[in-house]
Design a protein around this motif. Structure first.
Motif, short mmCIF file in Angstrom:
data_model
loop_
_atom_site.label_atom_id
_atom_site.label_comp_id
_atom_site.label_asym_id
_atom_site.label_seq_id
_atom_site.Cartn_x
_atom_site.Cartn_y
_atom_site.Cartn_z
N GLU A 247 5.38 -7.63 -9.79
CA GLU A 247 6.29 -7.30 -8.68
C GLU A 247 7.73 -7.64 -9.05
OE1 GLU A 247 4.82 -9.01 -5.03
OE2 GLU A 247 2.78 -8.40 -5.52
N ALA A 282 8.48 -2.71 -1.14
CA ALA A 282 7.72 -2.85 0.12
C ALA A 282 6.69 -3.96 0.00
CB ALA A 282 7.05 -1.53 0.46
N LYS A 283 6.07 -4.06 -1.17
CA LYS A 283 5.06 -5.10 -1.40
C LYS A 283 5.69 -6.49 -1.36
CE LYS A 283 0.92 -5.34 -4.32
NZ LYS A 283 0.38 -5.00 -5.62
N GLU A 284 6.87 -6.58 -1.96
CA GLU A 284 7.63 -7.84 -1.95
C GLU A 284 7.96 -8.27 -0.52
OE1 GLU A 284 11.16 -7.36 -4.29
OE2 GLU A 284 10.26 -8.24 -6.09
N LEU A 285 8.42 -7.31 0.28
CA LEU A 285 8.79 -7.59 1.67
C LEU A 285 7.58 -8.03 2.49
CD1 LEU A 285 11.28 -4.65 2.38
CD2 LEU A 285 11.85 -7.08 2.27
N GLU A 286 6.44 -7.35 2.23
CA GLU A 286 5.19 -7.70 2.92
C GLU A 286 4.85 -9.15 2.67
OE1 GLU A 286 1.41 -5.54 2.27
OE2 GLU A 286 2.61 -3.75 2.70
N GLU A 287 4.93 -9.55 1.40
CA GLU A 287 4.56 -10.91 1.02
C GLU A 287 5.56 -11.92 1.57
OE1 GLU A 287 3.79 -11.05 -3.15
OE2 GLU A 287 2.12 -9.66 -2.98
N ASP A 288 6.84 -11.54 1.64
CA ASP A 288 7.86 -12.42 2.24
C ASP A 288 7.56 -12.65 3.72
OD1 ASP A 288 9.14 -12.64 -0.15
OD2 ASP A 288 10.75 -11.20 0.32
N ASP A 289 7.11 -11.59 4.39
CA ASP A 289 6.79 -11.69 5.81
C ASP A 289 5.60 -12.61 6.05
OD1 ASP A 289 8.83 -10.02 6.45
OD2 ASP A 289 7.60 -8.21 6.64
N LEU A 290 4.68 -12.65 5.07
CA LEU A 290 3.47 -13.46 5.22
C LEU A 290 3.75 -14.95 4.98
CD1 LEU A 290 0.88 -11.13 3.45
CD2 LEU A 290 0.98 -11.64 5.89
#
Length: 291
Positions: A247, A282-290
């Motif tokens: 990522e 988008a994957k990075e943002l998803e993981e940041d949100d988690l």
């Protein structure tokens, strides 16, 4: 030009008069066809494309009355080429008429040529779905006539547009098949790495931010062409797959810049690779949100 239009209109009137008269010793349709042909040529010289197109349609009808299907098909194609200057829809309609007649008389190569032309009209109008349909029809006919180069040119267009429409699996299968065929042809071998690169880029898009699809693809491509593993195309796909796994947007961009400095990436590749880059983001943002 006005002089040519006057000539064309005069030939057209003579032709129409022939059709209303009696053909006692000669065919009135053949006589009229000769005059319609002269009229159409005059209108073409005057660049009066609508008049030329309309007269070519009349010429086609004369040939049909004389049961001259090849000449009728050619006249419909001439009508299409005149209308193409002003009305794409009319052009497609008459190319279809031409194709139907060429198919009827077994001139499949000519039918394929005009299906390809219809596809190009839709392509220039950016109607990719319809362009694919007609490139597929052209491909089928070119393949039935063993015109492999023309068939593959059409298939590459289909793969290109399928990928743009996010039909990645369809594009992958076409690129891989063309690569497989090209390996057995000395003249086409040089293009194999390019086809595998295109397939690999589609694998990256299909993976939706996951590197499994591309890694499986790369194994297949090495089996298919053992020299691929030593190529810059292979290295690029490996680097991009690693960047996806990690990522790492900077690594992804760096790999593209390095490749592009030697071999410029075309607009199609750039568009698809931007999609992959957006997936990583988008994957990075998803993981940041988690977290």
């Amino acid at each position: 030009m006005a002089n040519q239009i006057a000539k064309g209109e005069d030939f057209q009137k003579q032709a129409e008069k022939k059709l209303t008269g009696w053909g006692l010793f000669t065919s009135k349709h053949e006589d009229a066809a000769e005059l319609f042909d002269k009229a159409a040529n005059a209108f073409k010289l005057a660049k009066s494309w609508e008049q030329a197109g309309a007269v070519y349609v009349k010429l086609a009808n004369c040939h049909l009355k004389s049961d001259s299907k090849h000449e009728a098909a050619t006249a419909y194609a001439d009508a299409a080429h005149s209308y193409k200057k002003i009305q794409a829809k009319e052009s497609v309609s008459y190319l279809e008429e031409s194709v139907n007649l060429f198919m009827e008389i077994g001139r499949l190569n000519m039918a394929a040529k005009y299906y390809k032309e219809i596809a190009e009209i839709y392509e220039s109008g950016e109607d990719l779905e319809k362009a694919i349909i007609y490139y597929e029809r052209a491909t089928d006919l070119f393949q039935s006539e063993d015109v492999t180069t023309s068939a593959n040119q059409c298939r590459q267009k289909i793969a290109q547009f399928a990928a743009q429409l996010e039909q990645y699996q369809k594009a992958i299968e076409i690129y891989e098949d063309i690569a497989r065929q090209s390996l057995s042809n000395n003249l086409l071998k040089y293009g194999v790495k390019g086809h595998l690169l295109n397939a690999g880029i589609c694998q990256l898009c299909k993976g939706n931010g996951d590197s499994i699809a591309i890694n499986n693809g790369l194994e297949r491509y090495q089996d298919l062409d053992p020299t691929f593993a030593g190529s810059r195309e292979y290295r690029l796909l490996v680097d991009l797959a690693e960047a996806i796994d990690e990522e790492d947007i900077d690594k992804f961009t760096g790999a593209l810049k390095e490749y592009d400095s030697m071999t410029q990436l075309d607009a199609w590749k750039t568009t698809l690779l931007l999609r992959v880059k957006d997936m990583i983001k988008a994957k990075e943002l998803e993981e940041d949100d988690l977290t």
